[in-house]
Motif scaffolding. Structure first.
Motif, PDB file in Angstrom:
ATOM      1  N   TYR A  54      40.858  16.999  12.089  1.00 21.31           N
ATOM      2  CA  TYR A  54      41.251  16.438  13.213  1.00 21.31           C
ATOM      3  C   TYR A  54      42.679  16.015  13.084  1.00 21.31           C
ATOM      4  N   ALA A  55      43.555  17.495  13.507  1.00 19.87           N
ATOM      5  CA  ALA A  55      45.200  16.399  13.355  1.00 19.87           C
ATOM      6  C   ALA A  55      45.344  15.773  14.167  1.00 19.87           C
ATOM      7  N   VAL A  56      45.504  13.869  13.490  1.00 22.82           N
ATOM      8  CA  VAL A  56      45.681  12.537  13.723  1.00 22.82           C
ATOM      9  C   VAL A  56      47.124  12.731  15.442  1.00 22.82           C
ATOM     10  N   LYS A  57      47.992  13.756  14.571  1.00 23.80           N
ATOM     11  CA  LYS A  57      49.494  13.365  15.495  1.00 23.80           C
ATOM     12  C   LYS A  57      49.163  13.980  17.051  1.00 23.80           C
ATOM     13  N   ALA A  58      48.377  14.590  17.438  1.00 27.40           N
ATOM     14  CA  ALA A  58      47.936  15.405  18.475  1.00 27.40           C
ATOM     15  C   ALA A  58      48.120  13.925  19.942  1.00 27.40           C
ATOM     16  N   PHE A  75      40.633  14.394   8.924  1.00 24.22           N
ATOM     17  CA  PHE A  75      41.728  13.955   9.402  1.00 24.22           C
ATOM     18  C   PHE A  75      42.440  15.039   8.321  1.00 24.22           C
ATOM     19  N   ASP A  76      43.841  15.531   9.410  1.00 23.83           N
ATOM     20  CA  ASP A  76      44.734  15.806   8.602  1.00 23.83           C
ATOM     21  C   ASP A  76      45.803  14.993   9.124  1.00 23.83           C
ATOM     22  N   VAL A  77      46.289  13.914   7.951  1.00 29.42           N
ATOM     23  CA  VAL A  77      47.094  13.466   8.667  1.00 29.42           C
ATOM     24  C   VAL A  77      48.632  13.496   7.759  1.00 29.42           C
ATOM     25  N   PHE A 192      48.712  27.408   5.881  1.00 27.13           N
ATOM     26  CA  PHE A 192      49.685  28.121   6.407  1.00 27.13           C
ATOM     27  C   PHE A 192      49.717  27.699   8.062  1.00 27.13           C
ATOM     28  N   HIS A 193      49.745  26.229   8.426  1.00 25.79           N
ATOM     29  CA  HIS A 193      50.106  26.526   9.609  1.00 25.79           C
ATOM     30  C   HIS A 193      51.365  26.762  10.441  1.00 25.79           C
ATOM     31  N   ALA A 194      51.319  27.319  10.901  1.00 24.17           N
ATOM     32  CA  ALA A 194      52.249  28.388  11.205  1.00 24.17           C
ATOM     33  C   ALA A 194      52.651  28.756  12.837  1.00 24.17           C
ATOM     34  N   GLY A 232      46.047  25.441   9.258  1.00 26.92           N
ATOM     35  CA  GLY A 232      46.089  24.835  10.417  1.00 26.92           C
ATOM     36  C   GLY A 232      45.605  24.355  11.415  1.00 26.92           C
ATOM     37  N   GLY A 233      46.400  24.688  12.587  1.00 20.54           N
ATOM     38  CA  GLY A 233      46.000  24.473  14.112  1.00 20.54           C
ATOM     39  C   GLY A 233      47.081  25.168  15.003  1.00 20.54           C
ATOM     40  N   GLY A 234      47.169  25.023  15.828  1.00 21.03           N
ATOM     41  CA  GLY A 234      48.655  25.904  16.621  1.00 21.03           C
ATOM     42  C   GLY A 234      47.523  27.033  17.750  1.00 21.03           C
ATOM     43  N   ILE A 235      46.639  26.440  17.844  1.00 25.86           N
ATOM     44  CA  ILE A 235      45.968  27.099  19.168  1.00 25.86           C
ATOM     45  C   ILE A 235      45.871  26.011  20.539  1.00 25.86           C
ATOM     46  N   LEU A 271      40.596  24.415   9.153  1.00 30.75           N
ATOM     47  CA  LEU A 271      41.568  24.253  10.755  1.00 30.75           C
ATOM     48  C   LEU A 271      41.781  22.308  11.159  1.00 30.75           C
ATOM     49  N   GLU A 272      43.093  22.617  11.241  1.00 30.00           N
ATOM     50  CA  GLU A 272      43.526  21.476  11.404  1.00 30.00           C
ATOM     51  C   GLU A 272      44.046  21.355  12.721  1.00 30.00           C
ATOM     52  N   ILE A 273      43.008  21.527  13.782  1.00 30.89           N
ATOM     53  CA  ILE A 273      42.852  21.495  15.417  1.00 30.89           C
ATOM     54  C   ILE A 273      43.097  20.149  16.031  1.00 30.89           C
ATOM     55  N   GLY A 274      44.559  19.750  16.406  1.00 30.01           N
ATOM     56  CA  GLY A 274      44.581  18.817  17.791  1.00 30.01           C
ATOM     57  C   GLY A 274      44.896  18.830  18.620  1.00 30.01           C
ATOM     58  N   ARG A 275      46.024  19.806  19.362  1.00 26.14           N
ATOM     59  CA  ARG A 275      45.619  19.715  21.028  1.00 26.14           C
ATOM     60  C   ARG A 275      45.021  20.378  20.805  1.00 26.14           C
ATOM     61  N   TYR A 276      43.697  21.715  21.172  1.00 28.02           N
ATOM     62  CA  TYR A 276      43.002  22.260  21.533  1.00 28.02           C
ATOM     63  C   TYR A 276      42.156  21.225  21.467  1.00 28.02           C
ATOM     64  N   ALA A 378      46.700  15.674  24.178  1.00 20.89           N
ATOM     65  CA  ALA A 378      46.721  15.667  23.084  1.00 20.89           C
ATOM     66  C   ALA A 378      48.927  16.079  23.303  1.00 20.89           C
ATOM     67  N   TYR A 379      49.515  15.143  22.520  1.00 15.05           N
ATOM     68  CA  TYR A 379      51.125  15.154  22.821  1.00 15.05           C
ATOM     69  C   TYR A 379      51.732  15.057  23.741  1.00 15.05           C
ATOM     70  N   GLY A 380      50.925  13.742  24.435  1.00 13.83           N
ATOM     71  CA  GLY A 380      50.882  12.982  25.548  1.00 13.83           C
ATOM     72  C   GLY A 380      51.778  12.241  25.386  1.00 13.83           C
TER      73      GLY A 380
HETATM   74  C1  LIG Z   1      50.347  20.295   9.355  1.00  9.77           C
HETATM   75  C2  LIG Z   1      49.996  20.096  10.632  1.00  9.77           C
HETATM   76  N1  LIG Z   1      48.561  20.698  11.612  1.00  9.77           N
HETATM   77  C3  LIG Z   1      48.025  20.989  12.334  1.00  9.77           C
HETATM   78  C4  LIG Z   1      49.128  20.716  13.309  1.00  9.77           C
HETATM   79  C5  LIG Z   1      47.496  20.304  14.546  1.00  9.77           C
HETATM   80  O1  LIG Z   1      48.606  21.681  15.727  1.00  9.77           O
HETATM   81  P1  LIG Z   1      47.756  22.027  16.677  1.00  9.77           P
HETATM   82  O2  LIG Z   1      47.881  20.395  17.713  1.00  9.77           O
HETATM   83  O3  LIG Z   1      48.742  22.983  17.193  1.00  9.77           O
HETATM   84  O4  LIG Z   1      46.543  22.031  16.476  1.00  9.77           O
HETATM   85  C6  LIG Z   1      50.291  20.335  13.072  1.00  9.77           C
HETATM   86  C7  LIG Z   1      51.321  19.696  14.531  1.00  9.77           C
HETATM   87  O5  LIG Z   1      52.505  20.308  14.367  1.00  9.77           O
HETATM   88  C8  LIG Z   1      50.367  20.224  12.282  1.00  9.77           C
HETATM   89  O6  LIG Z   1      52.097  20.347  12.050  1.00  9.77           O
END
Ligand SMILES: Cc1ncc(COP(=O)(O)O)c(C=O)c1O
Length: 405
Positions: A54-58, A75-77, A192-194, A232-235, A271-276, A378-380
């Motif tokens: 889980y991408a914690v930043k979301a 967790f992705d930090v 490769f988070h892109a 990475g994430g990006g979905i 996979l590092e999924i945040g938003r989805y 997410a990202y709110g």
């Molecule tokens: C390195 C990395 N991984 C994962 C994510 C999570 O991406 P998403 O929220 O689009 O799934 C981000 C978001 O910026 C990121 O920078």
């Protein structure tokens, strides 16, 4: 995609607030049952060669993290702050990445449950080598790649374009060569988070396969151990048309096919999924204070705004919303409102950029009605500039098993 009824509990909450208080309503409302169900569905639908982080930043709220903790693999930090948040609730592994790592953060990563650190530049590599040498450890790293080619039509891209992220693909051979000479850094794979908010499942599969092929080529060329491939994430979330979401079933079918096609390689995909993961469980709830016409356009003004939910202002989009009608009106003056017209929904800040919905049709909206902004989990709140104008913060409401926490 998600079957749990979410309106019922928001409904109860709004009714309760409107009977108990005169204060205009303003809250983030999180349905943790929905989050749990969604996370389990994501996890169960992925093939065995995937590990779900889980991408914690979301959304780093503790209740969100605790709900996800038993389900995800880690967790992705992106900071020491995020590391500390995870350490306070979990022993699961962390991946640490970000373009501007501080020495203290790298030291904290080495002292914590951080499984892998992203190398994002030559300088990053040299700093890690030096710190790992001092600590007499071999630091496991992923090399973050900024791909040479364009990877999607997403409007936010970190790869395939010039950006502050990762190492230019053209420089990867040189970076691998230098990392292989290091005694204290160990290449474990590639990151490769892109992109952000990709809505095209086929394009995402294409991206994943290209990450696999590139990683295998580097493995072969440089005699590496089987690399971890972090996609990475990006979905994405379709904020424009939520009825046409990212086709998760198509994506996971394709991932199962890739699992079979590359079964001999014994790959591991992260996979590092945040938003989805987090978007759908959160609703930003904000009461309409005023409705008026200005230069021929209708405006509804909220008790709230982009200082709580910055995403639609940042992306200049209309956030998906729903008008929740409150029929009771006890004021001695008339109630402003419109019926069957377009409206722009703005916040309470003193800036014309404080807009959450741009010129969209509504059946009706009146002062004292409440607007529900869906997909706000997410990202709110965390990406918003909370204290601009010093308005009180929204209430943060978490519901689990239908009960407030
Ligand atoms: C390195 C990395 N991984 C994962 C994510 C999570 O991406 P998403 O929220 O689009 O799934 C981000 C978001 O910026 C990121 O920078």
């Amino acid at each position: 995609m998600i079957t749990i009824e979410k309106k019922a509990t928001i409904d109860d909450y709004i009714k309760q607030c409107k009977t108990e208080s005169d204060e205009p309503l303003c809250a983030y409302f999180y349905n943790l049952d929905l989050l749990e169900e969604h996370a389990k569905t994501i996890k169960q639908s992925l093939p065995v060669f995937c590990r779900l982080y889980y991408a914690v930043k979301a959304n780093p709220e503790k209740e969100i993290l605790k709900t996800l903790e038993p389900i995800v693999d880690g967790f992705d930090v992106a900071s020491q702050g995020e590391m500390e948040k995870i350490k306070s609730i979990s022993n699961k592994p962390m991946l640490f990445g970000g373009p501007g790592k501080k020495k203290k953060e790298l030291e904290a990563a080495m002292d914590s449950n951080v499984e892998l650190v992203n190398v994002e530049s030559f300088h990053d590599l040299y700093r890690m080598e030096e710190l790992a040498k001092l600590q007499q450890i071999k630091l496991p790293v992923l090399i973050r790649v900024n791909l040479s080619e364009n990877v999607s039509e997403s409007h936010i891209r970190m790869s395939g374009v010039p950006s502050q992220f990762g190492v230019d693909e053209r420089d990867i051979p040189q970076l691998i060569t230098e990392a292989l000479q290091s005694d204290h850094v160990e290449i474990r794979g590639f990151h490769f988070h892109a992109m952000s908010n990709n809505l095209d499942a086929e394009a995402h599969l294409h991206f994943v396969e290209s990450c696999i092929q590139k990683s295998l080529r580097w493995k072969e060329e440089y005699q590496l151990n089987t690399p971890i491939i972090d996609i990475g994430g990006g979905i994405g979330i379709n904020y424009w048309d939520p009825a046409s979401p990212f086709d998760w079933a198509h994506f996971t079918d394709g991932m199962h096919r890739l699992n079979e096609a590359y079964s001999k390689e014994d790959l591991t995909l992260f996979l590092e999924i945040g938003r989805y993961m987090a978007a759908e469980c959160g609703t930003y709830v904000s009461e309409v204070l005023d409705v008026k016409k200005n230069h021929g356009k209708n405006y509804a003004v909220l008790r709230g705004g982009s200082h709580h939910l910055r995403l639609p202002a940042a992306w200049k989009i209309s956030h998906p919303f729903q008008v929740y009608s409150i029929d009771e009106w006890n004021e001695p003056f008339s109630r402003p409102g419109i019926e069957g017209e377009n409206v722009t929904i703005a916040g309470e800040l003193c800036t014309p950029n404080d807009v959450l919905v741009r010129d969209e049709f509504v059946e009706s909206v009146r002062a004292r009605d409440v607007i529900l902004f869906h997909y706000a989990g997410a990202y709110g709140w965390t990406i918003s500039h909370h204290d601009f104008l010093s308005h009180p913060h929204p209430q943060q409401v978490f519901v689990k098993n239908g009960e407030y926490m």
